[in-house]
Design a protein around this motif. Structure first.
Motif, mmCIF file in Angstrom:
data_model
loop_
_atom_site.group_PDB
_atom_site.id
_atom_site.type_symbol
_atom_site.label_atom_id
_atom_site.label_comp_id
_atom_site.label_asym_id
_atom_site.label_seq_id
_atom_site.Cartn_x
_atom_site.Cartn_y
_atom_site.Cartn_z
ATOM 1 N N SER A 45 0.826 -1.197 0.000
ATOM 2 C CA SER A 45 0.000 0.000 0.000
ATOM 3 C C SER A 45 0.862 1.250 0.000
ATOM 4 O O SER A 45 2.035 1.219 0.367
ATOM 5 C CB SER A 45 -0.910 -0.001 1.236
ATOM 6 N N VAL A 46 0.245 2.353 -0.376
ATOM 7 C CA VAL A 46 0.956 3.624 -0.432
ATOM 8 C C VAL A 46 1.448 4.026 0.964
ATOM 9 O O VAL A 46 2.533 4.575 1.127
ATOM 10 C CB VAL A 46 0.049 4.716 -1.027
ATOM 11 N N SER A 47 0.663 3.676 1.979
ATOM 12 C CA SER A 47 1.049 4.043 3.339
ATOM 13 C C SER A 47 2.324 3.354 3.791
ATOM 14 O O SER A 47 3.063 3.868 4.625
ATOM 15 C CB SER A 47 -0.086 3.706 4.314
ATOM 16 N N ASP A 55 6.544 15.798 11.643
ATOM 17 C CA ASP A 55 5.452 16.171 12.546
ATOM 18 C C ASP A 55 4.529 15.004 12.868
ATOM 19 O O ASP A 55 3.515 15.172 13.532
ATOM 20 C CB ASP A 55 4.646 17.326 11.940
ATOM 21 N N SER A 56 4.884 13.785 12.418
ATOM 22 C CA SER A 56 4.039 12.612 12.691
ATOM 23 C C SER A 56 4.285 12.113 14.112
ATOM 24 O O SER A 56 5.334 12.352 14.711
ATOM 25 C CB SER A 56 4.333 11.507 11.687
ATOM 26 N N TRP A 57 3.307 11.387 14.657
ATOM 27 C CA TRP A 57 3.466 10.857 16.022
ATOM 28 C C TRP A 57 4.582 9.814 16.087
ATOM 29 O O TRP A 57 5.268 9.700 17.110
ATOM 30 C CB TRP A 57 2.155 10.284 16.536
ATOM 31 N N ARG A 85 11.293 5.306 5.065
ATOM 32 C CA ARG A 85 10.940 4.219 5.983
ATOM 33 C C ARG A 85 12.156 3.359 6.350
ATOM 34 O O ARG A 85 12.266 2.850 7.465
ATOM 35 C CB ARG A 85 9.826 3.360 5.378
ATOM 36 N N TYR A 86 13.085 3.227 5.398
ATOM 37 C CA TYR A 86 14.268 2.416 5.683
ATOM 38 C C TYR A 86 15.135 3.080 6.745
ATOM 39 O O TYR A 86 15.603 2.436 7.680
ATOM 40 C CB TYR A 86 15.063 2.209 4.393
ATOM 41 N N GLN A 87 15.324 4.405 6.611
ATOM 42 C CA GLN A 87 16.104 5.123 7.611
ATOM 43 C C GLN A 87 15.430 5.063 8.980
ATOM 44 O O GLN A 87 16.085 4.897 10.007
ATOM 45 C CB GLN A 87 16.280 6.584 7.182
ATOM 46 N N PHE A 88 14.096 5.205 8.969
ATOM 47 C CA PHE A 88 13.350 5.175 10.220
ATOM 48 C C PHE A 88 13.464 3.819 10.897
ATOM 49 O O PHE A 88 13.665 3.732 12.120
ATOM 50 C CB PHE A 88 11.883 5.511 9.940
ATOM 51 N N ILE A 89 13.371 2.738 10.123
ATOM 52 C CA ILE A 89 13.417 1.392 10.688
ATOM 53 C C ILE A 89 14.799 1.103 11.282
ATOM 54 O O ILE A 89 14.925 0.448 12.323
ATOM 55 C CB ILE A 89 13.054 0.350 9.615
ATOM 56 N N ILE A 90 15.881 1.593 10.626
ATOM 57 C CA ILE A 90 17.234 1.385 11.161
ATOM 58 C C ILE A 90 17.348 1.982 12.553
ATOM 59 O O ILE A 90 17.840 1.341 13.495
ATOM 60 C CB ILE A 90 18.276 2.000 10.212
ATOM 61 N N ILE A 116 6.839 1.857 22.860
ATOM 62 C CA ILE A 116 7.606 0.912 22.037
ATOM 63 C C ILE A 116 6.686 -0.115 21.404
ATOM 64 O O ILE A 116 6.809 -0.444 20.218
ATOM 65 C CB ILE A 116 8.688 0.230 22.896
ATOM 66 N N GLN A 117 5.738 -0.638 22.194
ATOM 67 C CA GLN A 117 4.813 -1.632 21.657
ATOM 68 C C GLN A 117 3.971 -1.058 20.524
ATOM 69 O O GLN A 117 3.695 -1.743 19.530
ATOM 70 C CB GLN A 117 3.916 -2.150 22.785
ATOM 71 N N LYS A 118 3.610 0.196 20.649
ATOM 72 C CA LYS A 118 2.808 0.833 19.607
ATOM 73 C C LYS A 118 3.601 0.989 18.313
ATOM 74 O O LYS A 118 3.106 0.720 17.214
ATOM 75 C CB LYS A 118 2.317 2.195 20.110
ATOM 76 N N LEU A 119 4.869 1.396 18.449
ATOM 77 C CA LEU A 119 5.725 1.515 17.264
ATOM 78 C C LEU A 119 6.006 0.147 16.650
ATOM 79 O O LEU A 119 6.029 -0.003 15.423
ATOM 80 C CB LEU A 119 7.039 2.207 17.631
ATOM 81 N N GLN A 120 6.232 -0.857 17.477
ATOM 82 C CA GLN A 120 6.474 -2.204 16.964
ATOM 83 C C GLN A 120 5.278 -2.726 16.191
ATOM 84 O O GLN A 120 5.427 -3.371 15.153
ATOM 85 C CB GLN A 120 6.815 -3.158 18.115
ATOM 86 N N ALA A 121 4.078 -2.461 16.704
ATOM 87 C CA ALA A 121 2.878 -2.910 16.000
ATOM 88 C C ALA A 121 2.690 -2.175 14.679
ATOM 89 O O ALA A 121 2.310 -2.768 13.662
ATOM 90 C CB ALA A 121 1.662 -2.697 16.908
ATOM 91 N N LYS A 122 3.006 -0.897 14.677
ATOM 92 C CA LYS A 122 2.849 -0.089 13.468
ATOM 93 C C LYS A 122 3.804 -0.532 12.357
ATOM 94 O O LYS A 122 3.454 -0.576 11.175
ATOM 95 C CB LYS A 122 3.099 1.383 13.831
#
Length: 511
Positions: A45-47, A55-57, A85-90, A116-122
C-alpha cells in the motif's frame, strides 16, 4: 421406438457436454478473477511506502525515546527533515535493541513500554524484513570467515638493466696492469612464484638469470663489487626457496631450503639501502658486512617481545645436502639480533654472529677475506655489530653502523687471531622531485684487518674509504631508474693503489 429412444439419448449427451464445457469456462474466469484480486491485495500500500514526516506521532515518539535513553549512536534525528521508511526502521530497530537491555534490568516505566509496543505494532512488517536481512548478512560473514582458504599462486618479477663503467689507474696491488675503462651493459632477471596455504603464510620459489660481472675480477679488489652482481650467463635457475609462517601473533618462523643469507632473517634498520634492486648500488652500502658470513639453507625465528622490541635468531649452512658433512660440519653461520624502535623516528639494532669457515664477506680487502693465508681449514669467528637510524624529519634520515670480527684459526699452532673492523655513515633524503624517490649517501670503511697474531704482514697498514651517492628515481609504480657513483680510496687498504671510480645506471622493472 428404438430409433426414437437412441435419438433422445444422443440429444441428452450433447446437452450435458455443452453444460460441462461452459461450466469449465466459468470456473476459469472465476479463478482468474480470484488470482487477480489476490495479487492486488499483495501490492504494498501507499502508506507502507511513504516517508515518516517530522510532525508525525511516529517521528516524535522515536525522537523522544532517543533523547531520553540515548539509544542510537549518532544521536538525535533532525526535526526539520523527514525520514524514509528504511532510515526510520534502522533507528527504530537500534533503539529497541538497546532499550531491551534496560528492560531486562527493570529500568523502564510502563509509559515507555507502551510507546515501544505501539511503534512495533505499526512497523512490524518492516522490522521483520530488516532483521531478516541482518541475519542473512551475519550468516554470510560467518560463512566467509569459516570457509577453507583457497591457495593461489602469484607470479612476481623483477628485471634489471644496468649500464656500468669503471675508471682508475692501475689495478689494486698491481704495478703494471691497467683497469680497462669500458662501459658494459648487463642484466638480471628474477621470477618469483608465491603462494599461501592458510592466508598468513608465504611460500616463495625464485628463479634467476643474470650476467652482471663482479668488478673485482677487473679491478683487483672486492671493494668495488655492485650490489646486484653475479654472472651465470643468463641461465635461469632456482636460486631461492623459502617458507614463512606465523607461530602465534608475535612469532614468525622462516625456512630457507636455498638462497638464504643471515641478513634475510633479521629486521633491517636502514631499509632504503638494503634492496639489491632499489637500494645502494654497491655491495658494501647495502648492509653491515658482518652479516655476509653465511648463506644457503637455514631456519630462523623472529619474536616481538613487545610493540617496540624484536628478537631474531637464525642458523644457515652452505652445504646442507651433503651427507658426508651434514648441516653442522659444513661452513655455517648463526645470528642473534635485538632490534629496538623506542620511538617512531628512531631505530637501532645489536647483532651477534658466529661463523665457521665463512669469514669472507666479499666486501673488504683480500686479507680480511683470507686472514691466515690459506693455511687454516677451521676458522671460527665471533662478530659484533650495531646499527642505528634517526629520522630527523619526514624526509631526512641519518644512519650508521659498526662491525667487528674476531677470527681464530682453530687448526693452526697457537690458534692465531685476527681482528677486523668496519663502519659506515648513511644519509637518505626522501621524496625529492617525485614521491617515493630518494637520494642515498654512504661514507664508510670497508672491512680492514687491524690486528693479526698470525703476523704483521697480514695486517692492513692503511685505510680505504668508500664514498657513494645514488638517486633512486621512481618513474611509475613498476619502473625506477637509479644512477649512482662510488669511489674507493686506497683500494685494498693500501695508499699506494690508485683510486677506483665505479658508476652505474640501474633500471629496475617490477611486475
Amino acid at each position: 421406438m428404438g430409433l426414437i429412444f437412441w435419438q433422445k439419448i444422443r440429444l441428452i449427451s450433447l446437452i450435458i457436454l455443452f453444460a460441462f464445457s461452459n461450466l469449465n469456462k466459468a470456473n476459469a474466469t472465476i479463478n482468474a478473477a480470484t488470482i487477480e484480486n489476490n495479487q492486488l491485495n499483495n501490492i504494498t500500500s501507499v502508506s507502507q511506502l511513504s516517508d515518516i514526516s517530522a510532525d508525525s506521532w511516529e517521528f516524535q515518539t522515536l525522537q523522544a525515546l532517543i533523547k531520553q535513553y540515548n539509544c542510537v549512536n549518532n544521536g538525535n534525528i533532525n526535526n526539520n527533515k523527514s525520514l524514509n521508511r528504511y532510515q526510520f526502521i534502522i533507528k527504530l530497530n537500534a533503539c529497541i535493541v538497546n532499550i531491551n537491555e534496560l528492560t531486562s534490568n527493570g529500568k523502564l516505566n510502563r509509559e515507555t513500554l507502551t510507546k515501544i509496543q505501539k511503534l512495533q505494532a505499526k512497523f512490524s512488517a518492516e522490522l521483520v524484513t530488516f532483521r531478516n536481512r541482518i541475519d542473512l548478512l551475519e550468516n554470510k560473514v560467518n560463512a566467509l570467515q569459516t570457509q577453507q582458504f583457497s591457495p593461489q599462486v602469484e607470479l612476481e618479477g623483477e628485471i634489471i638493466f644496468a649500464m656500468t663503467g669503471v675508471a682508475g689507474g692501475k689495478k689494486a696491488n698491481s704495478r703494471t696492469k691497467q683497469i680497462n675503462e669500458n662501459l658494459v651493459l648487463s642484466d638480471r632477471v628474477r621470477l618469483s612464484l608465491e603462494t599461501s596455504f592458510i592466508g598468513k603464510d608465504n611460500l616463495q620459489i625464485r628463479l634467476q638469470g643474470r650476467n652482471t660481472p663482479e668488478l673485482s675480477d677487473f679491478t683487483g679488489t672486492k671493494m668495488v663489487n655492485l650490489g646486484f652482481d653475479g654472472d651465470d650467463d643468463n641461465e635461469m635457475e632456482v636460486d631461492e626457496i623459502n617458507y614463512k609462517f606465523p607461530l602465534g601473533k608475535q612469532t614468525r618462523i622462516t625456512f630457507y631450503a636455498l638462497g638464504g643469507g643471515l641478513g634475510d632473517f633479521v629486521p633491517t634498520v636502514n631499509p632504503l639501502f638494503s634492496g639489491s634492486g632499489d637500494g645502494s648500488i654497491s655491495t658494501f652500502g647495502r648492509e653491515n658486512p658482518i652479516r655476509r658470513q653465511g648463506g644457503g639453507a637455514g631456519i630462523g625465528i623472529s619474536h616481538n617481545l613487545n610493540d617496540s622490541l624484536n628478537l631474531s635468531l637464525a642458523y644457515v649452512t652452505n652445504d646442507a645436502a651433503n651427507p658426508e658433512r651434514g648441516i653442522f660440519a659444513s661452513p655455517h653461520g648463526a645470528i642473534a639480533q635485538i632490534t629496538l624502535e623506542p620511538t617512531k623516528t628512531t631505530a637501532l639494532s645489536v647483532t651477534y654472529i658466529y661463523s665457521y669457515n665463512n669469514v669472507n664477506t666479499g666486501t673488504g680487502s683480500e686479507l680480511t677475506n683470507n686472514p691466515f693465508n690459506n693455511q687454516a681449514d677451521a676458522i671460527t669467528a665471533n662478530s659484533f655489530g650495531a646499527e642505528a637510524a634517526w629520522q630527523l624529519n619526514p624526509s631526512i634520515t641519518l644512519g650508521g653502523r659498526v662491525g667487528f670480527i674476531h677470527a681464530k684459526a682453530e687448526d693452526l699452532a697457537a690458534t692465531p687471531n685476527a681482528f677486523i673492523s668496519t663502519w659506515a655513515l648513511l644519509l637518505s633524503i626522501k621524496d625529492i622531485s617525485r614521491e617515493d624517490s630518494f637520494a642515498g649517501f654512504v661514507v664508510g670503511q670497508p672491512p680492514k684487518v687491524i690486528d693479526n697474531s698470525f703476523g704483521n704482514t697480514f695486517e692492513d697498514e692503511d685505510t680505504s674509504l668508500h664514498l657513494e651517492a645514488f638517486y633512486h628515481l621512481q618513474i611509475t609504480d613498476n619502473l625506477a631508474i637509479t644512477p649512482g657513483l662510488f669511489v674507493i680510496t686506497n683500494p685494498e687498504n693500501d695508499n699506494s693503489n690508485d683510486k677506483i671510480y665505479v658508476g652505474t645506471v640501474r633500471t629496475t622493472f617490477t611486475f
